[in-house]
Enzyme design. Structure first.
Site, PDB file in Angstrom:
ATOM      1  N   GLU A 250       0.844  -1.201   0.000  1.00  0.00           N
ATOM      2  CA  GLU A 250       0.000   0.000   0.000  1.00  0.00           C
ATOM      3  C   GLU A 250       0.870   1.238   0.000  1.00  0.00           C
ATOM      4  O   GLU A 250       1.971   1.238   0.541  1.00  0.00           O
ATOM      5  CB  GLU A 250      -0.858   0.033   1.272  1.00  0.00           C
ATOM      6  CG  GLU A 250      -1.852  -1.073   1.355  1.00  0.00           C
ATOM      7  CD  GLU A 250      -2.797  -0.864   2.549  1.00  0.00           C
ATOM      8  OE1 GLU A 250      -2.938   0.282   3.013  1.00  0.00           O
ATOM      9  OE2 GLU A 250      -3.372  -1.856   2.991  1.00  0.00           O
ATOM     10  N   LYS A 252       2.215   4.658   1.336  1.00  0.00           N
ATOM     11  CA  LYS A 252       2.326   5.191   2.702  1.00  0.00           C
ATOM     12  C   LYS A 252       2.103   6.695   2.663  1.00  0.00           C
ATOM     13  O   LYS A 252       2.903   7.443   2.110  1.00  0.00           O
ATOM     14  CB  LYS A 252       3.702   4.878   3.309  1.00  0.00           C
ATOM     15  CG  LYS A 252       3.795   5.250   4.787  1.00  0.00           C
ATOM     16  CD  LYS A 252       5.114   4.804   5.403  1.00  0.00           C
ATOM     17  CE  LYS A 252       5.106   4.850   6.918  1.00  0.00           C
ATOM     18  NZ  LYS A 252       4.908   6.146   7.515  1.00  0.00           N
ATOM     19  N   ARG A 257      -2.787  10.063  11.268  1.00  0.00           N
ATOM     20  CA  ARG A 257      -3.458   8.782  11.434  1.00  0.00           C
ATOM     21  C   ARG A 257      -4.805   9.050  12.097  1.00  0.00           C
ATOM     22  O   ARG A 257      -4.885   9.775  13.089  1.00  0.00           O
ATOM     23  CB  ARG A 257      -2.633   7.866  12.340  1.00  0.00           C
ATOM     24  CG  ARG A 257      -3.319   6.531  12.589  1.00  0.00           C
ATOM     25  CD  ARG A 257      -2.408   5.419  12.267  1.00  0.00           C
ATOM     26  NE  ARG A 257      -3.037   4.124  12.344  1.00  0.00           N
ATOM     27  CZ  ARG A 257      -2.341   3.021  12.566  1.00  0.00           C
ATOM     28  NH1 ARG A 257      -1.047   3.087  12.769  1.00  0.00           N
ATOM     29  NH2 ARG A 257      -2.943   1.862  12.571  1.00  0.00           N
ATOM     30  N   ARG A 272      -3.429   9.190  16.538  1.00  0.00           N
ATOM     31  CA  ARG A 272      -2.532   8.056  16.765  1.00  0.00           C
ATOM     32  C   ARG A 272      -2.386   7.775  18.257  1.00  0.00           C
ATOM     33  O   ARG A 272      -2.260   6.645  18.678  1.00  0.00           O
ATOM     34  CB  ARG A 272      -1.157   8.375  16.172  1.00  0.00           C
ATOM     35  CG  ARG A 272      -0.189   7.214  16.226  1.00  0.00           C
ATOM     36  CD  ARG A 272       1.193   7.685  15.824  1.00  0.00           C
ATOM     37  NE  ARG A 272       2.124   6.606  15.671  1.00  0.00           N
ATOM     38  CZ  ARG A 272       2.629   5.896  16.657  1.00  0.00           C
ATOM     39  NH1 ARG A 272       2.261   6.125  17.897  1.00  0.00           N
ATOM     40  NH2 ARG A 272       3.507   4.942  16.416  1.00  0.00           N
ATOM     41  N   PHE A 342      -7.041   2.246   5.300  1.00  0.00           N
ATOM     42  CA  PHE A 342      -6.263   1.025   5.083  1.00  0.00           C
ATOM     43  C   PHE A 342      -6.697  -0.133   5.971  1.00  0.00           C
ATOM     44  O   PHE A 342      -6.154  -1.223   5.869  1.00  0.00           O
ATOM     45  CB  PHE A 342      -4.758   1.279   5.169  1.00  0.00           C
ATOM     46  CG  PHE A 342      -4.302   2.075   6.365  1.00  0.00           C
ATOM     47  CD1 PHE A 342      -4.270   1.499   7.620  1.00  0.00           C
ATOM     48  CD2 PHE A 342      -3.897   3.396   6.217  1.00  0.00           C
ATOM     49  CE1 PHE A 342      -3.829   2.222   8.711  1.00  0.00           C
ATOM     50  CE2 PHE A 342      -3.456   4.128   7.309  1.00  0.00           C
ATOM     51  CZ  PHE A 342      -3.423   3.542   8.562  1.00  0.00           C
ATOM     52  N   ARG A 417       3.859  -3.506  17.182  1.00  0.00           N
ATOM     53  CA  ARG A 417       4.675  -3.366  15.990  1.00  0.00           C
ATOM     54  C   ARG A 417       5.058  -4.781  15.589  1.00  0.00           C
ATOM     55  O   ARG A 417       5.839  -5.428  16.275  1.00  0.00           O
ATOM     56  CB  ARG A 417       5.922  -2.551  16.357  1.00  0.00           C
ATOM     57  CG  ARG A 417       6.542  -1.779  15.239  1.00  0.00           C
ATOM     58  CD  ARG A 417       7.672  -0.930  15.748  1.00  0.00           C
ATOM     59  NE  ARG A 417       7.278   0.371  16.279  1.00  0.00           N
ATOM     60  CZ  ARG A 417       6.878   1.394  15.533  1.00  0.00           C
ATOM     61  NH1 ARG A 417       6.794   1.273  14.230  1.00  0.00           N
ATOM     62  NH2 ARG A 417       6.560   2.540  16.089  1.00  0.00           N
ATOM     63  N   LYS A 423       7.177  -1.360   6.922  1.00  0.00           N
ATOM     64  CA  LYS A 423       7.241  -0.104   6.159  1.00  0.00           C
ATOM     65  C   LYS A 423       8.575   0.010   5.450  1.00  0.00           C
ATOM     66  O   LYS A 423       9.601  -0.490   5.913  1.00  0.00           O
ATOM     67  CB  LYS A 423       7.006   1.097   7.065  1.00  0.00           C
ATOM     68  CG  LYS A 423       8.027   1.307   8.149  1.00  0.00           C
ATOM     69  CD  LYS A 423       7.711   2.598   8.912  1.00  0.00           C
ATOM     70  CE  LYS A 423       8.540   2.667  10.183  1.00  0.00           C
ATOM     71  NZ  LYS A 423       8.336   3.873  10.958  1.00  0.00           N
TER      72      LYS A 423
HETATM   73  P1  ATP Z   1       6.101   7.104  10.974  1.00  0.00           P
HETATM   74  O1  ATP Z   1       6.756   8.209  11.728  1.00  0.00           O
HETATM   75  O2  ATP Z   1       6.964   6.425   9.973  1.00  0.00           O
HETATM   76  O3  ATP Z   1       4.744   7.456  10.444  1.00  0.00           O
HETATM   77  P2  ATP Z   1       4.917   5.698  13.156  1.00  0.00           P
HETATM   78  O4  ATP Z   1       5.705   5.259  14.339  1.00  0.00           O
HETATM   79  O5  ATP Z   1       3.924   6.774  13.341  1.00  0.00           O
HETATM   80  O6  ATP Z   1       5.962   5.992  12.016  1.00  0.00           O
HETATM   81  P3  ATP Z   1       4.759   3.223  11.879  1.00  0.00           P
HETATM   82  O7  ATP Z   1       4.177   2.029  12.503  1.00  0.00           O
HETATM   83  O8  ATP Z   1       6.230   3.273  11.868  1.00  0.00           O
HETATM   84  O9  ATP Z   1       4.156   4.470  12.604  1.00  0.00           O
HETATM   85  O10 ATP Z   1       4.266   3.380  10.403  1.00  0.00           O
HETATM   86  C1  ATP Z   1       2.934   3.251  10.143  1.00  0.00           C
HETATM   87  C2  ATP Z   1       2.318   4.619  10.060  1.00  0.00           C
HETATM   88  O11 ATP Z   1       2.238   5.015   8.709  1.00  0.00           O
HETATM   89  C3  ATP Z   1       0.916   4.567  10.564  1.00  0.00           C
HETATM   90  O12 ATP Z   1       0.881   4.995  11.908  1.00  0.00           O
HETATM   91  C4  ATP Z   1       0.140   5.505   9.663  1.00  0.00           C
HETATM   92  O13 ATP Z   1       0.005   6.754  10.284  1.00  0.00           O
HETATM   93  C5  ATP Z   1       1.028   5.690   8.451  1.00  0.00           C
HETATM   94  N1  ATP Z   1       0.456   5.122   7.210  1.00  0.00           N
HETATM   95  C6  ATP Z   1       0.344   5.783   6.036  1.00  0.00           C
HETATM   96  N2  ATP Z   1      -0.158   5.025   5.074  1.00  0.00           N
HETATM   97  C7  ATP Z   1      -0.376   3.803   5.616  1.00  0.00           C
HETATM   98  C8  ATP Z   1      -0.888   2.579   5.111  1.00  0.00           C
HETATM   99  N3  ATP Z   1      -1.266   2.443   3.853  1.00  0.00           N
HETATM  100  N4  ATP Z   1      -0.973   1.530   5.957  1.00  0.00           N
HETATM  101  C9  ATP Z   1      -0.581   1.654   7.244  1.00  0.00           C
HETATM  102  N5  ATP Z   1      -0.093   2.782   7.781  1.00  0.00           N
HETATM  103  C10 ATP Z   1       0.017   3.862   6.979  1.00  0.00           C
END
Ligand code: ATP
Length: 591
Positions: A250, A252, A257, A272, A342, A417, A423
């Protein structure tokens, strides 16, 4: 249980230096309380009134609490302020003033924990004209009814400054010890916590109905589920291998969030960190009611500003302008958001979380078929590293952050996680491909040019989930703007402490220790082995002991302090160690 007794336990907890001992003391608290008292005890210990997503806050500034102390003890506001400055802690100041004043308590009998909690909740709920005075009066009444020890915690609580150092994991283990006899049920309790994000509800259910009720915990509408998170891997080959040869890729999106709950014509949108952010997104709330034909639904997605005419995704720096308290409606018109969905966790009264990803995806596509604002994320199925790489490059070209690859057979794993989501972000040669989010555990006084800011840098830690400890991984001295230095000093000054906080593991002593509370985002060139840091410390083959450190670390991001993450959302020790191994692998492959 009397509030006096709870205050006594808090005194004991404040002098403990081992986490295991903390678990035992907290378990003793739970065991000596009645079943109805578990809930208020958990909220008070967490320094909150209700779960964060219900958004009830004390709404009392430092000054209001000082006023209440003055009012209840009959001394001047100036004298209260002087004592506070001297001791550096509002609770200690209240305790000291009560002791010195030798003022007889007014109440004919001491407060119970439940009475104390109810009174504090009443104070928090006072609002509107004249509420500030009413709050001062009500809190001062509690203080005058209190012993010095009770006054200490009655004033620390509304300032969210209990500083007992108890994390969620410690509380869950203490509940397990108290009600199941040992720490083994922690995992089950954690799973329930991940579904409701309300520790007190988990404790209350366990105390009243036992562990079987915890096993039967389900997701419910308007109670946010703790979000699933992604692991990292550096190359498409490694990702495809981990996924077993077939995966969903998918785009990103880099926005906010959003976990969106809709039912009975009502909508709530959680961030989030699972705070209620519904008011910030009136356009999305309205769109979901209009577009999504379901009785009830919980969707997980990313909200992003998107220019429909040019089909461009706007960068995060622009989307973030939607985060505001005033002028929300105007900004929503100027910069409308789209929600890229998503995941789906709940539909028409049914829990969907255990269903495999592929099936959930099928429901998303069907449900959002004709929608314009609430859209499914762009997804393709891939079975070769090359296909994944192409999709990745394509996403980057379209102004996106990268891709998230998902295991088609996996269920929705709340609050964790896991490798069911991986990712992949753009990696710059020679640099770590991702930033890390670290917890500030100390800071340095500025020297030379920086002395005018009173700030010279940070001591930062990663979160060790297994030990529930913060382990140092970096001293950070660059990347700050002057404004950020001032902002950081102001914030950190309030939370500094003479002694190392219990859950911090460090071999280095900064100029000031800081209670773990703030998260900063850091970029570095590399992760190296280091004997000075405790993150991932272990015995190496050559017999020496070493942890991990960041090489050339620097602060990134417009806002110095990252507000959308709590301390336990920081990058973990395990992740740092995986990033270290991955970077070694990449450089070997490149060579
Ligand atoms: P980052 O700072 O990279 O966003 P994070 O710690 O907030 O990291 P991660 O688990 O590392 O979160 O990465 C997933 C994040 O990416 C999710 O919290 C979401 O906000 C974002 N995201 C964007 N597109 C998608 C997708 N298609 N599927 C899942 N998560 C997505």
């Amino acid at each position: 249980m009397l509030f006096k007794e709870l205050a006594g336990y808090y005194d004991r907890l404040s002098s403990i230096s081992s986490r295991l001992e903390m678990i035992d003391v907290m378990a003793e608290v739970f065991k000596s309380a009645s079943k109805d008292e578990i809930k208020p005890i958990i909220y008070i210990t967490q320094g909150i009134l209700v779960p964060p997503f219900e958004g009830v806050e004390f709404g009392m500034a430092e000054k209001t609490i000082e006023d209440a102390i003055a009012f209840s003890t009959g001394i001047s506001k100036e004298a209260v302020e002087k004592e506070y400055r001297k001791l550096g802690d509002i609770g200690l100041a209240a305790e000291e003033i009560k002791k010195k004043g030798n003022i007889k308590r007014l109440a004919d009998r001491p407060l119970t924990v439940s009475e104390f909690y109810e009174k504090m909740l009443e104070i928090a709920k006072m609002s509107g004209k004249g509420s500030k005075d009413a709050k001062v009066k009500a809190l001062s009444y509690i203080i005058s009814e209190s012993t010095p020890e009770e006054a200490k915690y009655a004033t620390k609580y509304p300032m969210n400054a209990l500083r007992l150092g108890l994390g969620d994991a410690t509380m869950l283990e203490a509940l397990s010890v108290a009600f199941c006899g040992d720490r083994k049920s922690k995992e089950k309790l954690e799973a329930a916590y991940n579904l409701c994000n309300d520790l007190a509800l988990v404790g209350d259910t366990l105390a009243k109905k036992g562990i079987r009720a915890i096993d039967g915990f389900e997701v419910s509408l308007f109670k946010p589920v703790r979000p699933a998170l992604a692991e990292r891997l550096p190359t498409a080959e490694q990702i495809m291998e981990k996924m077993g040869g077939r995966a969903a890729a998918e785009q990103k999106y880099d926005g906010f969030r959003c976990q969106l709950h809709m039912g009975a014509r009502k909508v709530k949108i959680f961030s989030r960190r699972l705070e209620d952010t519904t008011e910030m997104f009136p356009d999305l709330a309205e769109a979901v009611l209009r577009e999504v034909k379901a009785e009830s639904v919980i969707l997980d997605g990313e909200a992003l500003a998107y220019n429909e005419e040019t089909e461009e995704f706007l960068p995060f720096q622009q989307t973030i302008q939607r985060k505001r308290k005033h002028g929300i409606a105007e900004k929503a018109l100027e910069m409308p958001l789209h929600l890229f969905v998503f995941d789906i966790l709940f539909l028409n009264g049914k829990d969907m979380m255990k269903m495999p990803y592929e099936e959930r995806r099928h429901f998303i596509e069907k449900l959002l078929k004709n929608c314009e604002i609430i859209k499914p994320s762009t997804m393709i199925m891939v079975s070769k590293p090359k296909e994944l790489e192409e999709f990745f490059e394509n996403s980057i070209e379209n102004g996106l952050e990268g891709v998230v690859v998902k295991d088609p057979k996996s269920s929705y794993i709340a609050g964790a996680r896991k490798f069911s989501w991986i990712k992949m972000k753009r990696s710059y040669k020679g640099e770590l491909s991702d930033t890390v989010d670290l917890v500030v555990v100390g800071y340095y006084r500025g020297k030379g040019m920086r002395s005018e800011f009173g700030f010279g840098g940070l001591l930062c830690a990663a979160y060790n989930e297994k030990k529930d400890m913060f382990e140092t991984v970096s001293r950070i001295g660059s990347g700050f703007t002057e404004e950020q230095m001032v902002q950081l000093r102001k914030a950190l000054e309030k939370d500094k402490t003479d002694n190392k906080p219990v859950r911090v593991d460090s071999l280095i002593k900064p100029d000031f220790w800081v209670y773990p509370k703030y998260i900063v985002t850091v970029k570095a060139d590399e992760i190296t082995r280091s004997p000075t840091h405790t993150c991932g410390k272990e015995k190496l083959n050559n017999g020496t002991e070493a942890g991990f450190a960041l090489r050339f670390p620097r602060l990134v991001g417009e806002e110095a302090i990252r507000k959308d993450k709590g301390t336990e959302d920081a990058t973990t020790t395990k992740e740092i160690s995986e990033m270290y191994r991955n970077q070694k692998r990449v450089s070997i492959e490149e060579a």
